[in-house]
Design a protein around this motif. Structure first.
Motif, short mmCIF file in Angstrom:
data_model
loop_
_atom_site.label_atom_id
_atom_site.label_comp_id
_atom_site.label_asym_id
_atom_site.label_seq_id
_atom_site.Cartn_x
_atom_site.Cartn_y
_atom_site.Cartn_z
N ARG A 4 101.89 22.29 5.94
CA ARG A 4 100.66 22.95 5.85
C ARG A 4 100.38 23.89 7.10
NH1 ARG A 4 97.53 18.98 6.02
NH2 ARG A 4 97.20 18.73 8.29
N ASP A 106 93.33 13.84 11.89
CA ASP A 106 94.34 12.79 11.72
C ASP A 106 94.89 11.67 12.88
OD1 ASP A 106 95.46 15.06 12.91
OD2 ASP A 106 97.53 14.30 12.52
N TYR A 226 92.19 20.57 1.75
CA TYR A 226 93.14 19.89 1.51
C TYR A 226 93.23 18.21 1.76
CZ TYR A 226 98.28 18.26 1.90
OH TYR A 226 99.51 17.55 1.88
N GLU A 227 92.44 17.96 2.97
CA GLU A 227 91.99 16.90 3.25
C GLU A 227 91.15 16.13 2.29
OE1 GLU A 227 92.53 16.34 8.00
OE2 GLU A 227 90.85 17.53 7.25
N TYR A 229 90.92 16.79 -0.95
CA TYR A 229 91.76 16.73 -2.14
C TYR A 229 92.53 15.36 -1.94
CZ TYR A 229 95.50 16.99 -5.69
OH TYR A 229 96.17 16.72 -6.71
N GLU A 230 93.04 15.04 -0.76
CA GLU A 230 93.88 13.98 -0.39
C GLU A 230 92.83 12.69 -0.69
OE1 GLU A 230 95.70 14.16 3.18
OE2 GLU A 230 97.68 14.44 2.35
N ALA A 233 91.92 12.07 -4.24
CA ALA A 233 93.05 11.38 -5.19
C ALA A 233 93.27 10.01 -5.02
CB ALA A 233 94.28 12.23 -4.54
N GLN A 234 92.81 9.70 -3.70
CA GLN A 234 92.88 7.91 -3.63
C GLN A 234 91.61 7.39 -4.14
OE1 GLN A 234 93.24 7.00 0.61
NE2 GLN A 234 94.86 8.33 0.81
N LYS A 303 94.47 10.86 7.95
CA LYS A 303 95.64 10.66 7.82
C LYS A 303 96.41 9.92 9.04
CE LYS A 303 96.72 14.90 7.04
NZ LYS A 303 95.45 15.50 7.36
N GLU A 305 99.91 9.54 9.90
CA GLU A 305 101.04 10.47 9.97
C GLU A 305 101.87 9.68 11.13
OE1 GLU A 305 100.34 14.24 10.18
OE2 GLU A 305 99.71 14.54 7.99
#
Length: 308
Positions: A4, A106, A226-227, A229-230, A233-234, A303, A305
């Motif tokens: 990204r 994150d 983007y975050e 959407y993530e 999605a969960q 996130k 990561e």
């Protein structure tokens, strides 16, 4: 650097490389381009605040959410009317925190004091740099407004230079602190230094409105989208990009339509309030409740990561 950030960096460098051509654009063209980008990329990132909050609260109430959300907007509007200068300062501080908030969402322990100070200091570097590199343009905009002319004293070169130096120093120290605590790795440290340097270069070489639009739409809004959407999605089974667009569409469309009407009213000089004042009020009353929702969003989701 993740994919990204690589994409955002490439887009930013390409735009920065065209700075002689961008600087030659007529001011009206710059304004129109910025408006289009902010309307269609900036506004959508706050269009599903109610959904983000609903997915975090088991006892979600639409009435309660809308009452608080709109209530905060109304209170801030009253403050703008009664106390324009303190409201302006509060908006700059709030925006600084909000921008840094998304930049470091994150990090582990993303809601502790050191993280909040890092978010605020990073955002203050960003906004103080934007003002410092475009000071004459900023002062001119404020002096065009009778209401905000008295607030132009805020934008002193020495004051913003001091804010820039202090916030930059604090940001570096806090990044080193997070490095020591192993919340970030050496690569992440250098990535953040590179990104901040790139954004400051954009602020230095490009016109005020274009420079802010590049940051706001690419580095802030697209990142938050983007975050979001993530996160969804969960939370939602069989979630897809098409479903995400459908969720964004209703409030985005309403906001864009109201914004277009507002722009038309501003350009027709129907009301006796300066454009810059109305724009600041509009942005600030939207930013206040949105920042609280995003704070709760990041508190429950960020996130995890691997250190990079």
């Amino acid at each position: 650097m993740n994919k990204r950030n690589i994409i955002f960096t490439c887009i930013s460098i390409i735009l920065l490389s065209f700075f002689p051509w961008i600087n030659s654009l007529h001011s009206d063209m710059q304004v129109n381009l910025s408006i289009i980008c902010i309307l269609f990329l900036g506004i959508p990132h706050g269009a599903i605040d109610h959904i983000l909050y609903e997915k975090q609260e088991k006892r979600f109430s639409t009435l309660r959410f809308n009452t608080i959300y709109l209530g905060l907007m109304a209170v801030y509007l009253v403050f703008w009317i009664l106390f324009p200068t303190p409201s302006l300062i509060a908006f700059l501080i709030l925006s600084s925190y909000h921008f840094g908030q998304s930049q470091f969402s994150d990090l582990p322990n993303s809601t502790d004091a050191s993280h909040n100070f890092l978010a605020l200091s990073w955002g203050m570097v960003l906004l103080s740099g934007l003002v410092l590199f475009n000071l004459s343009e900023v002062v001119q905009l404020f002096e065009e407004s009778e209401t905000l002319a008295s607030s132009s004293f805020i934008f002193q070169h020495d004051v913003f230079l001091l804010i820039f130096v202090l916030s930059l120093s604090l940001t570096v120290l806090l990044l080193l602190f997070h490095l020591k605590k192993k919340r970030i790795g050496v690569k992440r440290l250098f990535t953040e230094v590179f990104i901040l340097s790139l954004l400051l270069a954009i602020f230095y070489f490009l016109p005020l409105l274009i420079a802010f639009t590049i940051y706001f739409t690419i580095w802030h809004s697209c990142r938050v989208l983007y975050e979001e959407y993530e996160f969804l999605a969960q939370k939602i089974a069989d979630f897809s990009f098409q479903k995400f667009i459908k969720l964004l569409f209703p409030y985005s469309a309403i906001s864009i339509c109201f914004s277009i009407v507002g722009i038309m009213v501003l350009r027709s000089d129907v009301i006796g309030i300066s454009n810059i004042l109305l724009i600041l009020i509009f942005l600030s009353i939207l930013t206040l409740p949105h920042t609280f929702v995003i704070y709760l969003f990041y508190k429950s989701f960020y996130k995890k990561e691997e250190l990079t």
